[in-house]
Design a protein around this motif. Structure first.
Motif, short mmCIF file in Angstrom:
data_model
loop_
_atom_site.label_atom_id
_atom_site.label_comp_id
_atom_site.label_asym_id
_atom_site.label_seq_id
_atom_site.Cartn_x
_atom_site.Cartn_y
_atom_site.Cartn_z
N THR A 54 -5.89 5.88 -6.12
CA THR A 54 -6.55 7.18 -6.02
C THR A 54 -5.52 8.26 -6.30
O THR A 54 -4.42 8.22 -5.74
N ASN B 127 0.85 -1.18 0.00
CA ASN B 127 0.00 0.00 0.00
C ASN B 127 0.89 1.24 0.00
O ASN B 127 1.59 1.51 0.98
N ASN C 131 -3.57 -1.03 -2.17
CA ASN C 131 -4.36 0.18 -2.25
C ASN C 131 -3.42 1.37 -2.19
O ASN C 131 -2.64 1.49 -1.24
N HIS C 132 -3.51 2.26 -3.16
CA HIS C 132 -2.51 3.30 -3.33
C HIS C 132 -3.15 4.68 -3.40
O HIS C 132 -4.11 4.88 -4.17
N THR D 73 -5.76 -0.88 -6.60
CA THR D 73 -6.70 0.22 -6.43
C THR D 73 -5.90 1.51 -6.23
O THR D 73 -5.06 1.57 -5.34
#
Length: 752
Positions: A562, A483, A514-515, A560
């Protein structure tokens, strides 16, 4: 080891000691020392030899300190990296142990040095300065060149080679990983790793080598330089200086402060400064709002602001002049120093607004008066937008200012203004900062940054400043089941800088995890500095190529992401032979604004099958276009603009697929969108760009704005390829797939 244990190193040996998660000591060969810890104080007693000490200031408690004692000197710190060397004098006039000489060198931060015999006779070292203590006497401080510093730090090379992953987790636990960025600043990669920095002549920092393993630290954006950045004092003081007309307000029409209760407002209406005071000669009258701050030369800062540009010139005058109104009021944000200025953004009336960004509400504040039912009473607004830029302070910058200015162009009757809030200037310490004419060269084909599992946080991975160059044989970053949190960017190339990678792999690859990356600026932020007239077209185009690579930029596999923006290209040239963005196997990417933005007379050329490709994945653009080409820029795509395969979805929540404005062009050789795979693909478009009905070109709805006509657009059959394998959903009849703004803007789609 235990408190007061004695450490003695032999020949050709190096020892690293991590102390309480707060400091790391690297000990060279033939050194002797002891370490003692008391309440609030750690003392390293170095009898002979050489050590490098790194102290993580953010982990120190108030009042806590670390000191290095040698036989004749004391060095005290709270947060720095420095080197201490002790040698014995070869002869002396009195019997007893040989007297000692001590040399202390500051790498970064600050360190206080004094003779043990006279602690009141001390000095404070700053980066790239050293001072000798000879016997009982403190010598004169001396500057250290980058070459000298590189040689000094090279002696502290760690035995673990960066890039060798086997056994890392067994050798270095999670707490150690938190300090590896600090350790690596003291220990450049060995020659086997093939990384070096050379050729730096001024304003440079020592090598910043990335962490081995997984540093689990919070963002280190720090050191707010401004006062009253949110105007919550209810007035411009303290901090702000107003030139012309302006006021701190709570609302303008329907717009209220985006944060807190207050926001600043400046106007080009009555009360403005006369155009004779404008150094550029553009404005007939103008107003400015500025705040000075102390900038440290060679330091990278992140400049942020929220703004809403408004103008009484729009929509009447740009419409009357077909998008080329001579009354082209302008808003700028700049950073000024004693040696020059940097323009961070520029918006002008002819290209800033769209027909659905118009209000008739009557308003009047600080010289800005508009609204009503007459033909010229309406006023345009951009809505609140976020401005974020990286700025590297010049070597001798000292005092700097952030400046907002808005001015009338061509008349003094119809004013413009800007709402301003949430202004900040923060220090951004990247993992790699290549500046001052330095060249970072790495010949290994593996990624420069390679993460496996866990999480990692940093502000920027790499920033390359003007006159400097980074050259890699492999990708920049690869993360597997990690992450990542990197708010500023993964790669920023500032005007005049150069980043080259010969790899054919994606520059950044993310598998799982998740990034939150580029949430302030962009994942890739590329800027140039030069323009020239193209002899074939007569157009003024950018000349700098800040990034050259043999593969795509971003590839995600089950990840994932953002971000604020994937790619920003400003005043630069960029060519790609593979998709800029490739999302695979359930990846999800959310971009807060235009996913790809091309501005400032830039040219983006894609030679691959698609500019953006999704395979069983989803991409969401919250506000803006998938691709926005503006400011006299050009986009040339040999293949398709977008490919959606195997149940992929692109959702454009408030914008078109492609936006072209400001005298720019887009030439797409293939389709606007190509559906593929097993089908089930969806392109969802929501905007109100057409206002009324859209112009249709082969069934493609196009918004023609600010003087653009049907002659500006050519869309051949086949603009949607394999339509049976997907669908395009328009949320309303006024939603456009393509937006063309300005009489000089053009779009061509070949449909091949």
């Amino acid at each position: 080891m235990f408190d007061r244990d004695r450490i003695q190193t032999g020949e050709e040996s190096i020892v690293k000691v991590l102390m309480g998660g707060k400091a790391i000591v690297t000990i060279r060969e033939l050194s002797v020392l002891t370490i003692t810890e008391e309440l609030g104080k750690t003392t390293i007693n170095l009898t002979s030899g050489k050590i490098a000490v790194g102290v993580a200031k953010q982990r120190m408690q108030p009042g806590e300190r670390l000191e290095v004692h040698t036989p004749n000197a004391v060095a005290a710190v709270r947060g720095t990296v420095f080197v201490v060397e002790v040698t014995q004098q070869g002869a002396q006039g009195t019997p007893g142990p040989l007297a000692a000489n001590t040399l202390v060198t500051c790498v970064n931060g600050a360190v206080d040095v004094a003779p043990r015999a006279n602690l009141g006779q001390g000095t404070q070292l700053t980066p790239f300065r050293s001072v000798p203590v000879v016997g009982a006497f403190l010598g004169n401080t001396q500057s250290v060149t980058v070459q000298q510093m590189s040689q000094k730090l090279a002696g502290f090379t760690a035995p673990l080679v960066v890039g060798v992953r086997q056994g890392r987790e067994a050798l270095i636990n999670q707490e150690t990983n938190k300090l590896m960025a600090l350790a690596a600043a003291l220990a450049p990669e060995s020659s086997e790793a093939g990384t070096k920095i050379q050729g730096c002549t001024s304003g440079c920092q020592a090598q910043i080598i990335p962490p081995v393993g997984l540093p689990n630290v919070q963002s280190t954006l720090k050191g707010e330089k401004l006062s009253n950045g949110g105007f919550e004092s209810g007035s411009f003081p303290p901090g702000w200086s107003l030139g012309g007309g302006g006021q701190v307000i709570t609302s303008l029409g329907a717009f209220t402060a985006p944060a807190g209760q207050f926001m600043g407002f400046i106007s080009s209406g009555p009360g403005s400064l006369p155009g004779s005071l404008d150094p550029s000669g553009r404005f007939t009258q103008f107003s400015t709002l500025s705040q000075s701050f102390q900038a440290t030369g060679g330091t990278l800062y992140t400049v942020k602001a929220t703004y809403n540009f408004v103008s009484n010139e729009y929509p009447y005058w740009p419409t009357l002049y077909g998008g080329n109104s001579p009354f082209n009021d302008t808003f700028n944000v700049k950073i000024k120093t004693g040696t020059g200025e940097t323009t961070l953004t520029t918006l002008s009336v002819n290209s800033a607004f769209t027909p659905n960004q118009v209000s008739q509400q009557q308003v009047g504040v600080a010289g800005f008066s508009a609204g009503g039912d007459c033909a010229t009473c309406g006023w345009g607004y951009t809505g609140f937008k976020t401005l974020t830029f990286s700025w590297l302070a010049p070597a001798n910058s000292g005092q700097a200012s952030v400046v907002f200015e808005v001015g009338d162009v061509g008349d003094t009757v119809y004013p413009s203004g800007v709402l301003i809030d949430e202004v900040s200037v923060l220090q951004d310490p990247p993992l790699y900062l290549v500046q001052g004419g330095a060249t970072l060269s790495r010949t290994r084909p593996d990624p420069l940054l390679d993460y496996h599992g866990g999480s990692a946080a940093f502000d920027s991975a790499m920033v390359v400043a003007g006159g400097s160059k980074a050259s890699l044989a492999g990708p920049l970053l690869r993360a597997t089941d990690t992450n990542l949190a990197a708010p500023v960017s993964l790669l920023s190339v500032l005007p005049g800088g150069s980043f080259v990678s010969t790899t054919t792999e994606p520059l950044v690859s993310l598998t799982g995890g998740n990034h939150a990356i580029g949430t302030d600026i962009a994942i890739f932020d590329l800027a140039g500095s030069g323009t020239a007239v193209d002899p074939l077209t007569g157009q003024t185009v950018a000349t700098d190529t800040p990034l050259t690579t043999g593969g795509g930029l971003l590839a995600a596999d089950g990840a994932t992401i953002t971000t604020q923006q994937v790619l920003r290209v400003d005043a630069a040239l960029l060519e790609a032979s593979a998709p800029i963005v490739a999302l695979l196997r359930g990846s999800q990417l959310t971009s807060a604004s235009d996913a790809i933005a091309v501005s400032g007379q830039s040219r983006l050329t894609s030679h691959g099958t698609s500019l953006v490709a999704l395979d069983a994945s989803r991409l969401v653009v919250s506000r803006g276009a998938l691709v926005n080409v503006t400011g006299g820029s050009g986009l040339t795509v040999t293949g398709n603009l977008l490919t959606l395969s195997n149940g992929s979805t692109l959702s454009l929540l408030n914008g078109p697929l492609l936006s072209v404005s400001g005298g720019s062009f887009a030439s797409i050789g293939g389709a606007l969108v190509a559906f593929g795979g097993t089908g089930g693909n969806l392109l969802s478009v929501s905007n109100n760009l057409c206002g009324g009905s859209c112009a249709l070109f082969g069934g493609i709805p196009v918004a023609l704005l600010n003087g653009a006509t049907v002659a500006n657009v050519s869309i051949a059959d086949g603009a949607v390829k394999n339509p049976s394998l997907g669908a395009i959903k328009y949320v309303s009849p006024t939603s456009a797939l393509v937006s063309v703004s300005g009489a000089g803007s053009k779009v061509t789609v070949g449909g091949k």
